[in-house]
Scaffold this motif. Structure first.
Motif, PDB file in Angstrom:
ATOM      1  N   UNK A  91     121.986  -5.528 100.449  1.00 39.46           N
ATOM      2  CA  UNK A  91     123.246  -4.880 100.782  1.00 39.46           C
ATOM      3  C   UNK A  91     123.279  -3.497 100.139  1.00 39.46           C
ATOM      4  N   UNK A  92     124.103  -2.634 100.712  1.00 34.84           N
ATOM      5  CA  UNK A  92     124.241  -1.280 100.184  1.00 34.84           C
ATOM      6  C   UNK A  92     125.616  -0.726 100.509  1.00 34.84           C
ATOM      7  N   UNK A  93     126.132   0.081  99.587  1.00 30.27           N
ATOM      8  CA  UNK A  93     127.353   0.855  99.816  1.00 30.27           C
ATOM      9  C   UNK A  93     126.929   2.316  99.893  1.00 30.27           C
ATOM     10  N   UNK A  94     127.458   3.039 100.875  1.00 22.38           N
ATOM     11  CA  UNK A  94     127.039   4.421 101.056  1.00 22.38           C
ATOM     12  C   UNK A  94     128.138   5.259 101.683  1.00 22.38           C
ATOM     13  N   UNK A  95     128.024   6.559 101.492  1.00 20.36           N
ATOM     14  CA  UNK A  95     128.955   7.510 102.101  1.00 20.36           C
ATOM     15  C   UNK A  95     128.423   7.894 103.476  1.00 20.36           C
ATOM     16  N   UNK A  96     128.478   6.964 104.394  1.00 17.71           N
ATOM     17  CA  UNK A  96     127.987   7.163 105.753  1.00 17.71           C
ATOM     18  C   UNK A  96     129.095   6.868 106.745  1.00 17.71           C
ATOM     19  N   UNK A  97     129.019   7.489 107.906  1.00 19.29           N
ATOM     20  CA  UNK A  97     129.985   7.210 108.963  1.00 19.29           C
ATOM     21  C   UNK A  97     129.428   6.132 109.887  1.00 19.29           C
TER      22      UNK A  97
ATOM     23  N   UNK B  28     118.071   6.165 104.286  1.00 15.71           N
ATOM     24  CA  UNK B  28     118.749   6.706 103.111  1.00 15.71           C
ATOM     25  C   UNK B  28     118.483   5.956 101.812  1.00 15.71           C
ATOM     26  N   UNK B  29     117.519   5.072 101.759  1.00 10.68           N
ATOM     27  CA  UNK B  29     117.342   4.171 100.616  1.00 10.68           C
ATOM     28  C   UNK B  29     117.337   4.875  99.264  1.00 10.68           C
ATOM     29  N   UNK B  30     116.606   5.957  99.089  1.00  9.79           N
ATOM     30  CA  UNK B  30     116.526   6.614  97.791  1.00  9.79           C
ATOM     31  C   UNK B  30     117.412   7.839  97.656  1.00  9.79           C
ATOM     32  N   UNK B  31     118.275   8.084  98.631  1.00  7.05           N
ATOM     33  CA  UNK B  31     119.096   9.283  98.638  1.00  7.05           C
ATOM     34  C   UNK B  31     120.353   9.086  97.789  1.00  7.05           C
ATOM     35  N   UNK B  32     120.331   9.603  96.572  1.00  2.00           N
ATOM     36  CA  UNK B  32     121.452   9.426  95.642  1.00  2.00           C
ATOM     37  C   UNK B  32     122.716  10.158  96.081  1.00  2.00           C
ATOM     38  N   UNK B  33     122.587  11.118  96.979  1.00  2.00           N
ATOM     39  CA  UNK B  33     123.765  11.815  97.488  1.00  2.00           C
ATOM     40  C   UNK B  33     124.523  10.978  98.509  1.00  2.00           C
ATOM     41  N   UNK B  34     123.892   9.921  99.015  1.00  2.00           N
ATOM     42  CA  UNK B  34     124.475   9.082 100.051  1.00  2.00           C
ATOM     43  C   UNK B  34     124.733   7.656  99.556  1.00  2.00           C
ATOM     44  N   UNK B  35     123.750   7.063  98.929  1.00  2.00           N
ATOM     45  CA  UNK B  35     123.812   5.655  98.513  1.00  2.00           C
ATOM     46  C   UNK B  35     124.456   5.540  97.131  1.00  2.00           C
ATOM     47  N   UNK B  36     125.478   4.711  97.045  1.00  2.00           N
ATOM     48  CA  UNK B  36     126.198   4.493  95.793  1.00  2.00           C
ATOM     49  C   UNK B  36     125.635   3.299  95.041  1.00  2.00           C
TER      50      UNK B  36
ATOM     51  N   UNK C 197     137.203   2.982 105.289  1.00  2.00           N
ATOM     52  CA  UNK C 197     138.527   3.098 105.907  1.00  2.00           C
ATOM     53  C   UNK C 197     139.530   3.517 104.836  1.00  2.00           C
ATOM     54  N   UNK C 198     140.794   3.445 105.132  1.00  2.00           N
ATOM     55  CA  UNK C 198     141.804   3.890 104.165  1.00  2.00           C
ATOM     56  C   UNK C 198     141.800   3.059 102.881  1.00  2.00           C
ATOM     57  N   UNK C 199     141.285   1.840 102.933  1.00  2.00           N
ATOM     58  CA  UNK C 199     141.243   0.976 101.750  1.00  2.00           C
ATOM     59  C   UNK C 199     139.894   0.987 101.035  1.00  2.00           C
ATOM     60  N   UNK C 200     138.840   1.435 101.723  1.00  2.00           N
ATOM     61  CA  UNK C 200     137.486   1.373 101.162  1.00  2.00           C
ATOM     62  C   UNK C 200     136.774   2.702 101.376  1.00  2.00           C
ATOM     63  N   UNK C 201     136.312   3.259 100.294  1.00  2.00           N
ATOM     64  CA  UNK C 201     135.705   4.585 100.319  1.00  2.00           C
ATOM     65  C   UNK C 201     134.320   4.603 100.963  1.00  2.00           C
ATOM     66  N   UNK C 202     133.592   3.471 100.893  1.00  2.00           N
ATOM     67  CA  UNK C 202     132.200   3.451 101.332  1.00  2.00           C
ATOM     68  C   UNK C 202     131.951   2.486 102.481  1.00  2.00           C
ATOM     69  N   UNK C 203     130.940   2.814 103.261  1.00  2.00           N
ATOM     70  CA  UNK C 203     130.433   1.872 104.258  1.00  2.00           C
ATOM     71  C   UNK C 203     129.646   0.808 103.498  1.00  2.00           C
ATOM     72  N   UNK C 204     129.775  -0.429 103.932  1.00  2.00           N
ATOM     73  CA  UNK C 204     129.048  -1.539 103.326  1.00  2.00           C
ATOM     74  C   UNK C 204     128.167  -2.140 104.397  1.00  2.00           C
ATOM     75  N   UNK C 205     126.863  -2.218 104.147  1.00  2.00           N
ATOM     76  CA  UNK C 205     125.958  -2.849 105.104  1.00  2.00           C
ATOM     77  C   UNK C 205     125.185  -3.968 104.441  1.00  2.00           C
ATOM     78  N   UNK C 206     124.815  -4.925 105.275  1.00  2.00           N
ATOM     79  CA  UNK C 206     123.997  -6.045 104.832  1.00  2.00           C
ATOM     80  C   UNK C 206     122.819  -6.138 105.789  1.00  2.00           C
TER      81      UNK C 206
END
Length: 137
Positions: free
Chosen positions: A107-113, A123-131, A36-45
């Motif tokens: 948990x993971x942070x990623x550039x996902x919608x 996306x586990x090993x995808x360095x273009x997506x997972x931060x 969102x406007x405050x957080x650049x990445x999606x966070x999943x658990x």
């Protein structure tokens, strides 16, 4: 390079989480907070080997950590639970008795919608997506 770490807790007090996926067998549970406007990445658990959960569908803020022995005793007595070897009680909030009994959460942070597949499915090993990725122990 994907940052990978083991943490004692995962704090995200200002994020809105929701249950986004549950496996057919109900043994896996995903919580997600979108970018969102405050957080650049999606966070999943991801909780695996789920034995019991006591959590609302949506929760504001996350304070994920393993319950100490006294908290575990109180919650298992209250809910008439037995925690099997390999499982632990993981608390989700500092102000509510929300918890999950499972193996160590991931948990993971990623550039996902919002509508993208979970990190741990596609996306586990995808360095273009997972931060960053981690385990709460």
């Amino acid at each position: 390079m994907i940052r990978n770490e083991t943490t004692a807790e995962l704090e995200a007090p200002d994020r809105l989480f929701q249950i986004t996926h549950v496996s057919r067998t109900h043994t896996q549970l995903w919580l997600q907070a979108d970018a969102n406007s405050s957080h650049q990445y999606r966070l999943e658990v991801l909780f695996q080997d789920v034995k019991y959960l006591c959590v609302p569908f949506m929760l504001r803020g996350l304070s994920l950590r393993r319950a100490d022995p006294e908290q575990t005793r109180r919650l298992t007595d209250l809910h008439d639970l037995v925690v099997e070897p390999g499982s632990n009680v993981y608390l989700l909030s500092r102000s509510h008795d929300w918890f999950v009994v499972s193996s160590h959460p991931l948990w993971a942070e990623a550039t996902l919608s919002y509508s993208d597949e979970p990190v741990f499915w596609s996306h586990t090993g995808n360095e273009d997506v997972v931060v960053s990725m981690g385990t709460v122990r």
